[in-house]
Each structure stands twice: as C-alpha cells, then as structure tokens.
Design a protein around this motif. Structure first.
Motif, PDB file in Angstrom:
ATOM      1  N   ILE A  17       0.835  -1.202   0.000  1.00  0.00           N
ATOM      2  CA  ILE A  17       0.000   0.000   0.000  1.00  0.00           C
ATOM      3  C   ILE A  17       0.872   1.255   0.000  1.00  0.00           C
ATOM      4  CG2 ILE A  17      -1.647   1.358   1.374  1.00  0.00           C
ATOM      5  CD1 ILE A  17      -2.617  -1.378   2.541  1.00  0.00           C
ATOM      6  N   ASP A  39      -4.115   5.943   7.416  1.00  0.00           N
ATOM      7  CA  ASP A  39      -5.439   6.523   7.646  1.00  0.00           C
ATOM      8  C   ASP A  39      -6.508   5.446   7.453  1.00  0.00           C
ATOM      9  OD1 ASP A  39      -5.789   6.213   4.900  1.00  0.00           O
ATOM     10  OD2 ASP A  39      -5.179   8.275   4.469  1.00  0.00           O
ATOM     11  N   MET A  41      -8.532   4.902   5.132  1.00  0.00           N
ATOM     12  CA  MET A  41      -8.546   4.309   3.789  1.00  0.00           C
ATOM     13  C   MET A  41      -7.502   3.187   3.691  1.00  0.00           C
ATOM     14  SD  MET A  41     -10.942   5.899   2.191  1.00  0.00           S
ATOM     15  CE  MET A  41     -10.705   5.348   0.507  1.00  0.00           C
ATOM     16  N   ASP A  42      -6.355   3.362   4.369  1.00  0.00           N
ATOM     17  CA  ASP A  42      -5.328   2.320   4.333  1.00  0.00           C
ATOM     18  C   ASP A  42      -5.833   1.040   4.992  1.00  0.00           C
ATOM     19  OD1 ASP A  42      -3.346   3.966   3.113  1.00  0.00           O
ATOM     20  OD2 ASP A  42      -3.002   4.937   5.042  1.00  0.00           O
ATOM     21  N   LEU A  44      -8.888   0.086   5.122  1.00  0.00           N
ATOM     22  CA  LEU A  44      -9.841  -0.492   4.173  1.00  0.00           C
ATOM     23  C   LEU A  44      -9.085  -1.331   3.124  1.00  0.00           C
ATOM     24  CD1 LEU A  44     -12.935  -0.176   3.786  1.00  0.00           C
ATOM     25  CD2 LEU A  44     -12.421   1.531   2.061  1.00  0.00           C
ATOM     26  N   ASP A  45      -7.932  -0.821   2.698  1.00  0.00           N
ATOM     27  CA  ASP A  45      -7.123  -1.557   1.723  1.00  0.00           C
ATOM     28  C   ASP A  45      -6.655  -2.896   2.302  1.00  0.00           C
ATOM     29  OD1 ASP A  45      -7.382   0.702   0.198  1.00  0.00           O
ATOM     30  OD2 ASP A  45      -5.380   1.469   0.606  1.00  0.00           O
ATOM     31  N   VAL A  47      -8.171  -4.667   4.631  1.00  0.00           N
ATOM     32  CA  VAL A  47      -9.355  -5.522   4.696  1.00  0.00           C
ATOM     33  C   VAL A  47      -9.654  -6.131   3.324  1.00  0.00           C
ATOM     34  CG1 VAL A  47     -11.867  -5.446   4.975  1.00  0.00           C
ATOM     35  CG2 VAL A  47     -10.387  -4.353   6.677  1.00  0.00           C
ATOM     36  N   MET A  48      -9.568  -5.287   2.284  1.00  0.00           N
ATOM     37  CA  MET A  48      -9.864  -5.757   0.929  1.00  0.00           C
ATOM     38  C   MET A  48      -8.843  -6.772   0.447  1.00  0.00           C
ATOM     39  SD  MET A  48     -11.308  -2.814  -1.607  1.00  0.00           S
ATOM     40  CE  MET A  48     -12.188  -3.416  -3.048  1.00  0.00           C
ATOM     41  N   ARG A  51      -9.388 -10.130   2.063  1.00  0.00           N
ATOM     42  CA  ARG A  51     -10.540 -10.804   1.451  1.00  0.00           C
ATOM     43  C   ARG A  51     -10.142 -11.424   0.115  1.00  0.00           C
ATOM     44  NH1 ARG A  51     -13.952  -6.769   0.104  1.00  0.00           N
ATOM     45  NH2 ARG A  51     -14.538  -6.451   2.253  1.00  0.00           N
ATOM     46  N   LYS A  52      -9.363 -10.653  -0.654  1.00  0.00           N
ATOM     47  CA  LYS A  52      -8.942 -11.111  -1.974  1.00  0.00           C
ATOM     48  C   LYS A  52      -8.056 -12.353  -1.865  1.00  0.00           C
ATOM     49  CE  LYS A  52      -6.660  -8.949  -5.976  1.00  0.00           C
ATOM     50  NZ  LYS A  52      -6.046  -7.653  -6.371  1.00  0.00           N
ATOM     51  N   LYS A  55     -10.139 -14.867   1.258  1.00  0.00           N
ATOM     52  CA  LYS A  55     -11.596 -14.916   1.365  1.00  0.00           C
ATOM     53  C   LYS A  55     -12.091 -14.672   2.797  1.00  0.00           C
ATOM     54  CE  LYS A  55     -12.189 -18.030  -2.617  1.00  0.00           C
ATOM     55  NZ  LYS A  55     -11.707 -16.980  -3.512  1.00  0.00           N
ATOM     56  N   GLN A  57     -13.851 -12.391   5.495  1.00  0.00           N
ATOM     57  CA  GLN A  57     -14.762 -11.253   5.554  1.00  0.00           C
ATOM     58  C   GLN A  57     -14.618 -10.576   6.927  1.00  0.00           C
ATOM     59  OE1 GLN A  57     -16.649 -10.039   3.153  1.00  0.00           O
ATOM     60  NE2 GLN A  57     -17.432 -11.669   1.839  1.00  0.00           N
ATOM     61  N   GLU A  60     -17.253  -4.208   9.316  1.00  0.00           N
ATOM     62  CA  GLU A  60     -16.766  -2.874   9.673  1.00  0.00           C
ATOM     63  C   GLU A  60     -16.585  -2.693  11.181  1.00  0.00           C
ATOM     64  OE1 GLU A  60     -18.919   0.127   7.484  1.00  0.00           O
ATOM     65  OE2 GLU A  60     -17.919   1.737   8.578  1.00  0.00           O
ATOM     66  N   TYR A  63     -13.128  -3.561  12.530  1.00  0.00           N
ATOM     67  CA  TYR A  63     -11.907  -2.868  12.080  1.00  0.00           C
ATOM     68  C   TYR A  63     -10.981  -2.462  13.240  1.00  0.00           C
ATOM     69  CZ  TYR A  63     -13.865  -2.479   7.302  1.00  0.00           C
ATOM     70  OH  TYR A  63     -14.394  -2.737   6.058  1.00  0.00           O
TER      71      TYR A  63
ATOM     72  N   ARG B  29     -11.819  -0.263  -9.173  1.00  0.00           N
ATOM     73  CA  ARG B  29     -11.464  -1.129  -8.044  1.00  0.00           C
ATOM     74  C   ARG B  29     -12.060  -2.518  -8.209  1.00  0.00           C
ATOM     75  NH1 ARG B  29      -7.505  -0.719  -4.857  1.00  0.00           N
ATOM     76  NH2 ARG B  29      -8.527  -1.264  -2.899  1.00  0.00           N
ATOM     77  N   LYS B  73      -1.965  10.629  -2.681  1.00  0.00           N
ATOM     78  CA  LYS B  73      -1.958   9.260  -2.154  1.00  0.00           C
ATOM     79  C   LYS B  73      -3.122   8.462  -2.762  1.00  0.00           C
ATOM     80  CE  LYS B  73      -1.946   6.911   2.333  1.00  0.00           C
ATOM     81  NZ  LYS B  73      -2.040   7.117   3.788  1.00  0.00           N
ATOM     82  N   LYS B  77      -2.737   5.055  -5.033  1.00  0.00           N
ATOM     83  CA  LYS B  77      -3.241   3.755  -4.592  1.00  0.00           C
ATOM     84  C   LYS B  77      -4.363   3.216  -5.472  1.00  0.00           C
ATOM     85  CE  LYS B  77      -4.232   4.475  -0.194  1.00  0.00           C
ATOM     86  NZ  LYS B  77      -4.638   4.019   1.141  1.00  0.00           N
ATOM     87  N   TYR B  78      -5.245   4.099  -5.927  1.00  0.00           N
ATOM     88  CA  TYR B  78      -6.466   3.611  -6.574  1.00  0.00           C
ATOM     89  C   TYR B  78      -6.514   3.843  -8.078  1.00  0.00           C
ATOM     90  CZ  TYR B  78      -7.426   3.640  -1.618  1.00  0.00           C
ATOM     91  OH  TYR B  78      -7.322   3.460  -0.263  1.00  0.00           O
ATOM     92  N   ASN B 459     -15.377  -1.661  -1.786  1.00  0.00           N
ATOM     93  CA  ASN B 459     -15.134  -2.657  -0.742  1.00  0.00           C
ATOM     94  C   ASN B 459     -16.443  -3.348  -0.354  1.00  0.00           C
ATOM     95  OD1 ASN B 459     -13.698  -3.990   1.491  1.00  0.00           O
ATOM     96  ND2 ASN B 459     -14.885  -2.597   2.775  1.00  0.00           N
ATOM     97  N   ASP B 462     -17.467  -5.662  -3.333  1.00  0.00           N
ATOM     98  CA  ASP B 462     -16.594  -6.836  -3.404  1.00  0.00           C
ATOM     99  C   ASP B 462     -16.971  -7.836  -2.316  1.00  0.00           C
ATOM    100  OD1 ASP B 462     -14.134  -8.277  -4.285  1.00  0.00           O
ATOM    101  OD2 ASP B 462     -13.450  -7.759  -2.272  1.00  0.00           O
ATOM    102  N   ARG B 466     -18.401 -11.589  -3.128  1.00  0.00           N
ATOM    103  CA  ARG B 466     -17.701 -12.779  -2.632  1.00  0.00           C
ATOM    104  C   ARG B 466     -18.569 -13.582  -1.672  1.00  0.00           C
ATOM    105  NH1 ARG B 466     -12.566 -12.653  -4.843  1.00  0.00           N
ATOM    106  NH2 ARG B 466     -11.917 -10.552  -5.351  1.00  0.00           N
ATOM    107  N   LYS B 470     -20.023 -17.877  -2.434  1.00  0.00           N
ATOM    108  CA  LYS B 470     -19.874 -19.038  -1.557  1.00  0.00           C
ATOM    109  C   LYS B 470     -21.134 -19.886  -1.515  1.00  0.00           C
ATOM    110  CE  LYS B 470     -16.467 -17.336   1.751  1.00  0.00           C
ATOM    111  NZ  LYS B 470     -16.378 -16.699   3.065  1.00  0.00           N
TER     112      LYS B 470
END
Lengths: 83, 471
Positions: A17, A39, A41-42, A44-45, A47-48, A51-52, A55, A57, A60, A63, B29, B73, B77-78, B459, B462, B466, B470
């Motif tokens: 990140i 922050d 948003m980081d 959130l990255d 978490v995503m 998941r990727k 898998k 989950q 929120e 967190y 994304r 930033k 990132k995005y 997010n 996604d 996902r 399942k």
C-alpha cells in the motif's frame, strides 16, 4: 499460519500500500496508525486485500481489532489457522 | 474506446450506473478485484461533473478548481502513478473582500501566520482550533454546527469566520448551519498541504482514467441511459436500458441518491421507514458558472490561481446563493495548466438555487444569463483591466445546465447535505446487491471525497459479491 506469519503478512500488505513505509522499530503493541501514518482508507485496503487473498470477511465493526500488529495476529489467527 | 451498447454482454458481475469520479473509481477497483464490470454513462463523455468542454480553441474545466493534497496518495493507490505525478500545487490563493485582501498558500502554517499577524489572534487559540478540526472524524458529535465551532474559538470575529468558511462554501456548498465535523474534515484536508490541481486538465485526467479502466477490463458504454434498476424478491437483478435488460448480481448507482431511490428503483421497493429517511434528504445547492476565453494573442498578469472575490460587507450564506450575489470564485487557468496549450481561461463560479432559474421562460432565461455574464465581467475588471477587450469567448451555465448534463435532482452540484450519507450507506440493506456512490453528506463531495467514497463502496460491493459466490 502462525502469529509470526500473520504479522509478516500484515507488514507485507502495508508495504504494498505504501512503498515509503518504514518498518524499522515497529512496536507490535502500539497502533499501526500512529507509527506508519496510516489513515482509515489504508485500513480499508488491508481488509480488501485479506478478502482477496484468503476470502476472509471482516465486518466494519471489527476494524478496530486491526489496530496493532499483535491485535491483528490475535484477531486473524482463528481465521487463518488452516492456511 | 467506449463500446456501443448493442455489443454489451447480457450479464456482468457488477453494473455501474454513471461515470462521475465515484463511479469510475468503484468500477476500477472492482475490475482490479477480478470482477466483470460494465460502466454505463448517459452522456457521450465520462467524468460526470469532472468535465470540460471546448470552444473556439479554448478548453474550459468545469470543476477542476483545486483539491487537497490527499489526492496524491489516493491517485497513487487507486489509479496509477502517471495520474499521481500530474498533480501540482496552486500557490496563489487570493481573498478580496471589504473586510480583507490577502494572498495565501492555504495551508496550516501560512494560515496560522496570517491569523496571528493580520487578524491578531492568540497563537495558542489558533493551535487549539487546528487541533480540534484535525482530530474531527465521522463518528464525532454531529449536533455542533460550524457557526458554533467558530463562535467557540473566534467569538464575534466575522472576518475570521469569513476567512475560514468562504472557500469551503465554494468547495462543497456547505453553510455555517451544517455539522461542524463536515467543515472540520474538509478544511483540515486542505490545510494539510494547500491546494492542488491536475496538470494537463480534466480532459487529460479522464483520458488517463479511461485507459486504466480499459487496461483492467472494464466494459465502458457511453450514450447509455439506464431507465430502471431491476429487482426481484428484495435483491437487484440488473438494469434496464432502452428496453434491454443487462443482468448483474450487483448494481452500483453513481446517479444522485434521490434519483436512484425515486426514479431508478421506485418507492414500492423500500420500507416506509427507509423512505421517511430518504424524504428528509436535502439536496445541496447548484451553481452558476461563467466561462471566459482570453484571445490567443493576449496574455494576462498572474493575478492568483483561485480568487475568492466578494463585495458583500460580511460573509453570508444566503447572499452567496442569491441570483444577484456579489460573491464568486475566479478559477484562473494559465498556460501552465495544460503545457503545450498556450491559452488563458477564467471560470467564475457562484453558488445558486435551481428554483431561481427553473421557472424562467426562454427569453427571460437568456436575458438572465446575459446579465450574469455582465456582472461577472464587472467584477473581474478589478483584477484584469479592460477584460471585455481581452476575451473572445463568453458563456454561462446555470443550475438548469447542471441538471441537463448530470440529471441531478435540482441540478445539485454538491450532492446532498449530511443526512444523505446514511441513506447512501444503507441502501444495500433494503435491496440486496444495490449500492450507491456519489456526492453525499458533504464529506464525500469534491474530487477527493468522490474518489475515496468510490473505494469505500467498492469494498462493500466486493464483499457482497464474494459472499454470494460461496452460497
């Protein structure tokens, strides 16, 4: 995964990140947010990405469990025990 | 290149309706996460209000103005590094009104110095104010208004209130009566490092984003207006465009939140409680703009990148919204904006009410636009002498123009007030697989807010996609 594997994984994801993040002297007991200037948003990255890759989950309301490296390990250990 | 709608497949993992910066970012994304994404836009061009148009060799940016440093930033990132590397600072932010005239870089250090030296405020008080706004977040107390916040720190100082508020009112349409946290979050974003812009202009940004979307496999269709979001048994099943259904387990609406609920889905699909909440959403005001192109053989002096100009004695939210407002922002685009394109353009922006323009018949509407341009040129004359002789293009946009191009309820150019955010965030609890992204709640407004909200919603989508995989 062991606790050490999990903290390595979190560090690896954060490095992806933010390629300027400095992991020397990172205290596993202290909030990542303050030490690495992350922050919301980081987080959130992170978490995503979890998941990727696995898998997982993470709702929120959970967190805050990702606040420190140690709390990440504690929270994720049961979810990643078979990985 | 965008695909013609007739070549779209019948089924995708996610359909994104609308290509504002929020919709573009969610689409990007989701594609990066491996989902098959279709992006539908009613206009022939992507970007929503992040747009531009060409006239007589000029390129006019509609909403570029300036954004906070956080964009660097976020784009890294995005989106990608090429986009990130085009972000440059605007150093000359000018205030000119009956209470004060000054130039600033619009960051914490410079503002603290100004407040101490020009306004005579105790540095300890300034420090305390910055500490308060810097730590504000979404979960804080929402009952305090911005007016109360200013009165607490700078009681009776209408000049200081103006310095702190005026730019933010132009940035997101908020007023002194909105929750203080919406002010604090946006203001401290700007104060972090100052005001930044995209070198190359909006056209270049959207071109780079389009290329990135295509690289990631997003199918893009322009000229495709969604008539209906389809639902069955409490879940979304896809969208209908001109009689044709495209199936998808997830639909992301980057149409306005009120449009999404009342026009695209229809009220019979929601609970009474949710609709009561939706009925209370106040859409933000709209804007008027005047676009001025400077003759190709003419240059203008450096008069500032952004000029917050007003002849109103004090800051007054109602005055800023009035048809005859004497307050406006001049965004001045020098040749440095688009290296290689040797033109100067000036875009004047005013906040405005849809109701003041929607009721005019065609002749009165035309005359009102002429008068708007005339007042703008009178105001600009103070910064660019003989401005009328220096321009070869003048054109006005009104709330009706914004409504036509964005389809937004009452032409809102800043989304909704704070309450829109909760409705936007909870729509998927009403209809499974339906999400909303767009300017809501003031804090998700503006270029940075819209892109970051696009990431937050991606997010959610996604996670949903996902979770149904399942089963």
């Amino acid at each position: 995964m062991t606790r050490a594997d999990i903290t390595d994984l979190i560090v690896e994801i954060i490095a992806d990140i933010d390629d300027e993040a400095d992991f020397d002297n990172l205290d596993p007991e202290k909030p990542l947010r303050d030490q690495l200037d992350l922050d919301s948003m980081d987080f959130l990255d992170i978490v995503m990405e979890l998941r990727k890759r696995y898998k997982i989950q993470i709702p929120e309301e959970d967190y805050p469990q990702l606040a420190t490296l140690n709390s990440c390990a504690t929270y994720l250990e049961p979810m990643l025990k078979d990985v | 290149m965008p695909t013609h709608f007739k070549y779209c497949k019948d089924r995708y993992d996610a359909v994104v309706i609308g290509s504002g910066l929020g919709g573009l970012t969610t689409a990007n994304r989701l594609a990066r996460c491996g989902h098959r994404v279709l992006l539908l836009e009613h206009h022939h061009r992507l970007g929503g209000l992040a747009t531009w148009f060409k006239r007589k060799g000029h390129i006019f940016d509609v909403s570029l103005h300036g954004f906070p440093y956080g964009m660097v930033k976020t784009c890294k990132k995005y989106w990608n590094r090429e986009i990130m590397n085009s972000i440059v600072q605007l150093r000359d932010i000018v205030f000119d009104n009956p209470q004060f005239s000054l130039k600033t870089t619009f960051d914490k250090q410079d503002f603290a110095a100004l407040l101490t030296n020009r306004f005579g405020i105790d540095p300890k008080r300034i420090e305390a104010f910055f500490r308060r706004v810097d730590t504000m977040n979404f979960y804080d107390d929402r009952t305090m208004t911005t007016r109360e916040l200013f009165e607490e720190f700078f009681p009776g100082r209408s000049d200081v209130h103006r310095l702190l508020m005026e730019p933010i009112t132009y940035a997101n349409g908020s007023t002194l009566e909105d929750p203080a946290i919406t002010y604090g979050i946006v203001f401290s974003n700007f104060m972090n490092r100052g005001v930044f812009t995209f070198q190359g202009g909006t056209d270049q940004l959207i071109a780079l984003m389009t290329r990135e979307l295509e690289k990631n496999g997003v199918t893009i269709c322009t000229g495709a207006r969604v008539d209906r979001i389809e639902t069955k048994n409490g879940r979304t099943t896809g969208v209908n465009v001109n009689g044709r259904t495209i199936g998808a387990p997830a639909v992301v609406s980057n149409s306005g939140i009120t449009n999404t609920i009342y026009n695209l889905v229809g009220t019979d699909c929601f609970t009474d409680e949710f609709l009561e909440q939706a009925d209370r959403i106040r859409v933000n005001n709209s804007s008027c703009q005047v676009y001025l192109g400077i003759r190709p053989d003419t240059s203008i002096e450096m008069i500032g990148d952004l000029i917050f100009s007003s002849r109103s004695p004090v800051f007054d939210s109602a005055e800023l919204l009035d048809v005859n407002t004497r307050s406006k922002t001049f965004s001045v685009y020098y040749p440095k904006t688009r290296p290689g394109h040797d033109r100067y353009t000036i875009v004047a922006s005013m906040n405005s009410r849809y109701e003041d323009w929607s009721k005019l018949d065609e002749e009165h509407y035309r005359l009102a636009k002429v008068a708007l341009i005339d007042r703008t040129l009178d105001d600009l004359e103070r910064y660019v002498p003989e401005i009328r002789a220096k321009i070869d293009w003048q054109e006005a946009a009104t709330p009706r123009t914004f409504n036509r191009y964005t389809l937004h309820t009452r032409g809102t150019s800043f989304g909704t007030k704070f309450e829109g955010l909760d409705v936007s965030r909870s729509i998927f609890k009403q209809i499974g697989g339906l999400f909303h992204v767009g300017s809501v709640g003031i804090i998700m407004s503006g270029w940075l807010g819209a892109i970051n909200y696009g990431v937050i919603v991606a997010n959610d989508v996604d996670s949903y996609l996902r979770s149904i995989e399942k089963v």
